[in-house]
Design a protein around this motif. Sequence first.
Motif, PDB file in Angstrom:
ATOM      1  N   THR A 360       0.979  -1.199   0.063  1.00 53.60           N
ATOM      2  CA  THR A 360       0.056   0.003   0.023  1.00 53.60           C
ATOM      3  C   THR A 360       0.782   1.275  -0.090  1.00 53.60           C
ATOM      4  O   THR A 360       2.166   1.078  -0.128  1.00 53.60           O
ATOM      5  CB  THR A 360      -0.780  -0.009   1.250  1.00 53.60           C
ATOM      6  OG1 THR A 360      -1.810   1.262   1.195  1.00 53.60           O
ATOM      7  CG2 THR A 360      -0.181   0.177   2.589  1.00 53.60           C
ATOM      8  N   LYS A 368       2.792   1.843  -5.917  1.00 49.70           N
ATOM      9  CA  LYS A 368       2.693   0.533  -5.218  1.00 49.70           C
ATOM     10  C   LYS A 368       2.274  -0.783  -5.898  1.00 49.70           C
ATOM     11  O   LYS A 368       2.628  -2.081  -5.950  1.00 49.70           O
ATOM     12  CB  LYS A 368       1.505   0.524  -4.036  1.00 49.70           C
ATOM     13  CG  LYS A 368       0.119   0.734  -4.600  1.00 49.70           C
ATOM     14  CD  LYS A 368      -0.823   1.258  -3.343  1.00 49.70           C
ATOM     15  CE  LYS A 368      -2.230   1.295  -4.128  1.00 49.70           C
ATOM     16  NZ  LYS A 368      -2.709   0.093  -5.141  1.00 49.70           N
ATOM     17  N   SER A 369       1.177  -0.549  -7.002  1.00 51.02           N
ATOM     18  CA  SER A 369       1.012  -1.734  -7.786  1.00 51.02           C
ATOM     19  C   SER A 369       2.259  -2.254  -8.808  1.00 51.02           C
ATOM     20  O   SER A 369       2.227  -3.341  -8.893  1.00 51.02           O
ATOM     21  CB  SER A 369      -0.169  -1.327  -8.754  1.00 51.02           C
ATOM     22  OG  SER A 369      -1.354  -0.718  -7.967  1.00 51.02           O
ATOM     23  N   ALA A 373       3.702  -5.693  -8.442  1.00 47.71           N
ATOM     24  CA  ALA A 373       3.779  -6.714  -9.578  1.00 47.71           C
ATOM     25  C   ALA A 373       5.246  -7.104 -10.173  1.00 47.71           C
ATOM     26  O   ALA A 373       5.328  -8.143 -10.217  1.00 47.71           O
ATOM     27  CB  ALA A 373       3.285  -6.066 -10.827  1.00 47.71           C
ATOM     28  N   SER A 390      -5.040  -8.736  -6.702  1.00 47.29           N
ATOM     29  CA  SER A 390      -5.390  -7.190  -6.973  1.00 47.29           C
ATOM     30  C   SER A 390      -6.630  -6.991  -6.200  1.00 47.29           C
ATOM     31  O   SER A 390      -7.723  -7.083  -6.501  1.00 47.29           O
ATOM     32  CB  SER A 390      -5.522  -7.030  -8.693  1.00 47.29           C
ATOM     33  OG  SER A 390      -6.150  -5.755  -8.871  1.00 47.29           O
ATOM     34  N   ASP A 392      -7.162  -3.867  -4.887  1.00 45.72           N
ATOM     35  CA  ASP A 392      -7.475  -2.310  -5.016  1.00 45.72           C
ATOM     36  C   ASP A 392      -8.671  -2.444  -5.953  1.00 45.72           C
ATOM     37  O   ASP A 392      -8.430  -2.015  -7.200  1.00 45.72           O
ATOM     38  CB  ASP A 392      -6.375  -1.509  -5.441  1.00 45.72           C
ATOM     39  CG  ASP A 392      -6.738  -0.079  -5.557  1.00 45.72           C
ATOM     40  OD1 ASP A 392      -7.945   0.378  -5.190  1.00 45.72           O
ATOM     41  OD2 ASP A 392      -5.598   0.888  -5.494  1.00 45.72           O
ATOM     42  N   PRO A 396      -8.157  -0.643  -9.900  1.00 38.13           N
ATOM     43  CA  PRO A 396      -7.490  -1.976 -10.537  1.00 38.13           C
ATOM     44  C   PRO A 396      -6.478  -1.349 -11.171  1.00 38.13           C
ATOM     45  O   PRO A 396      -6.581  -0.835 -12.385  1.00 38.13           O
ATOM     46  CB  PRO A 396      -8.409  -2.764 -10.658  1.00 38.13           C
ATOM     47  CG  PRO A 396      -9.511  -2.005 -11.343  1.00 38.13           C
ATOM     48  CD  PRO A 396      -9.800  -0.885 -10.329  1.00 38.13           C
ATOM     49  N   THR A 397      -5.059  -1.707 -11.070  1.00 38.60           N
ATOM     50  CA  THR A 397      -3.908  -1.373 -11.774  1.00 38.60           C
ATOM     51  C   THR A 397      -3.357  -2.508 -12.495  1.00 38.60           C
ATOM     52  O   THR A 397      -2.694  -2.579 -13.458  1.00 38.60           O
ATOM     53  CB  THR A 397      -3.065  -0.390 -11.089  1.00 38.60           C
ATOM     54  OG1 THR A 397      -3.954   0.840 -10.817  1.00 38.60           O
ATOM     55  CG2 THR A 397      -1.848   0.111 -12.008  1.00 38.60           C
ATOM     56  N   LEU A 398      -2.983  -3.577 -11.476  1.00 35.15           N
ATOM     57  CA  LEU A 398      -2.175  -4.647 -11.761  1.00 35.15           C
ATOM     58  C   LEU A 398      -2.652  -5.499 -13.028  1.00 35.15           C
ATOM     59  O   LEU A 398      -1.794  -5.937 -14.010  1.00 35.15           O
ATOM     60  CB  LEU A 398      -2.322  -5.723 -10.472  1.00 35.15           C
ATOM     61  CG  LEU A 398      -1.611  -5.384  -9.484  1.00 35.15           C
ATOM     62  CD1 LEU A 398      -1.963  -6.544  -8.432  1.00 35.15           C
ATOM     63  CD2 LEU A 398      -0.086  -5.294  -9.653  1.00 35.15           C
ATOM     64  N   ASP A 469      -2.210  -6.133  -3.274  1.00 27.71           N
ATOM     65  CA  ASP A 469      -2.241  -4.787  -3.830  1.00 27.71           C
ATOM     66  C   ASP A 469      -3.405  -4.234  -3.428  1.00 27.71           C
ATOM     67  O   ASP A 469      -4.352  -4.519  -3.803  1.00 27.71           O
ATOM     68  CB  ASP A 469      -1.957  -4.613  -5.447  1.00 27.71           C
ATOM     69  CG  ASP A 469      -1.800  -3.293  -5.637  1.00 27.71           C
ATOM     70  OD1 ASP A 469      -1.450  -2.451  -4.957  1.00 27.71           O
ATOM     71  OD2 ASP A 469      -2.514  -3.062  -6.805  1.00 27.71           O
ATOM     72  N   SER A 470      -3.245  -3.165  -2.461  1.00 27.58           N
ATOM     73  CA  SER A 470      -4.574  -2.668  -1.668  1.00 27.58           C
ATOM     74  C   SER A 470      -4.559  -1.285  -1.957  1.00 27.58           C
ATOM     75  O   SER A 470      -3.400  -0.594  -2.443  1.00 27.58           O
ATOM     76  CB  SER A 470      -4.339  -2.807  -0.187  1.00 27.58           C
ATOM     77  OG  SER A 470      -3.372  -2.020   0.397  1.00 27.58           O
TER      78      SER A 470
END
Length: 546
Positions: A360, A368-369, A373, A390, A392, A396-398, A469-470
Amino acid sequence: MVPDNNFVQDDVTTLEDYLAAIQNRKWVVLATALAFLGLAYWLTSSTQDTYTAIGEIEVGLSPVNSTNQNLQAGNLELERSRLIGNTISNEVAQNLRAQGYTVRAADLRRGIDVSFVPQSQRLDLSYSDIDAVFAADAVNTFINTYVDTRQTEAEEWYDVRIAALEEQIATAVATQKELEQERAVQVAIRSRTGATAIEVTQAQDEISAIQTDINALGSEIRTANTELNRQQLARRSLGSAASVLLAADVPTSPDGIPRIFILAGALIAGLLFGTAAAFLIERLDTTARDESDVALALGARVLASVPAFPLGNRSGTSSAIMLSEDRKPRLAISREAFRRLRSSIQFASASSGAEVFVFTSAFPGEGKSVAAANLALALAQSGKHVALVSADMRRPTLERILGVPNHEGLSDFLGGRSEMELKSIEGVENLWFVPAGPPPGNPGELLGSVQFETLIKELRTMASYVLIDSPPVLSTADAATAAAAADGVVIVVDSRRTETDDLLKVRDELERAGSSIVGAVVNRTRARRGIFSRRDAYAYYETGQS
């Protein structure tokens, strides 16, 4: 920087502090120096250079204005006034016009400066103009005109008196001759045959009176001759009533400080002012730039520092640099940073038994993402089984980083709409990925649900490491909720914009939630290459292996 209230130390500024400020704020120093240099260049370019020629006159002895007709030294204040007066300046203007200059006497009077040294007989002249040759010609013309004028006045003073004496003598001699003729007539009358006694007496009286006048004229002639001889001798022995001590040369350098010195001084002043500004900004800046700042604020060690990616690797699948084979030095250094992060996580896991880590940050956009990754990829490349979640679900980004569709995933499973299906990443072994799925209306509640806790427990049995990933801590409560199912939290810190006060808030939030901060990743650090560092020093990273 973060204050430590547990101890007190002297806040002493050292050379290292200034060097650090220059390094971190080098663009401030450079911009300030260039601004000073540009301003100095503009000022020196917008004004014309002026040149000053100088000369000196020695004021000699002169009988002019003498009270006793003897030679005497000139009154320098009076001579100064005469030199810059109308008579001489008009003649100077006429002489300069004859040399081809277009000039007025009034301008010459304003331009010429005459001073004198007390207790001396020296006049100092100076003239300033944008034309160096004209400045020298103006001074020399003033000098020559004054010297000639004063010398001529002294000579004319004697010539007038000599002429007056010669005229006086000539007149006296002529008168004397007339009297002698008249005396001869009276002598003839007195000696004439048949002259009466009265006539003889009268003639004798006339002769006596004439002789008296002749004698007086003789005395006058002798006195005048004596004075004439003295004046002629003084005229012949007359020296220089004024002379040139120093003729003006054509000045070769402009007045004032040379332009190159002004520009150099402006550059130095700009560097000093820029350094002071950089130091002040550095002192006022509370951004957590250094590992020590981050560690002190979070109360945890820094696991790794990751330099900023090149522009082409900051979004999308290109930010998964652990999958990239690009051998550019900056990417090679970044990949090595994630390998160090991998080693730190492995060490933390071995020493504490931690297997599940929440990634985070304080705010969105701190990386962070990307960090989660690339760490997952680095662990998988080392042969470890990794599950990447994932969580978040708001942003979402991952999925974009790993190139995985986000049609369904964690939100569907936690909401009871589907079974959990782990995704694999093409070309990557040992890595399972849980997409975020469509954004739900209650992501915080879902992360705190029994289903999420059950999912994490199941992933523990499948993988050596579970990375979650938060969302950012200070944006929502989701991170603290997700951290309840994890063994520890990794804080990703953007070294270019995250404030230490915000990190203190992150620490307080997680401590209140009972979460343990394993460490921090300092992201987008500045490259610190020394002046003498060599580019081929990065070759080690280009050939490094996982």
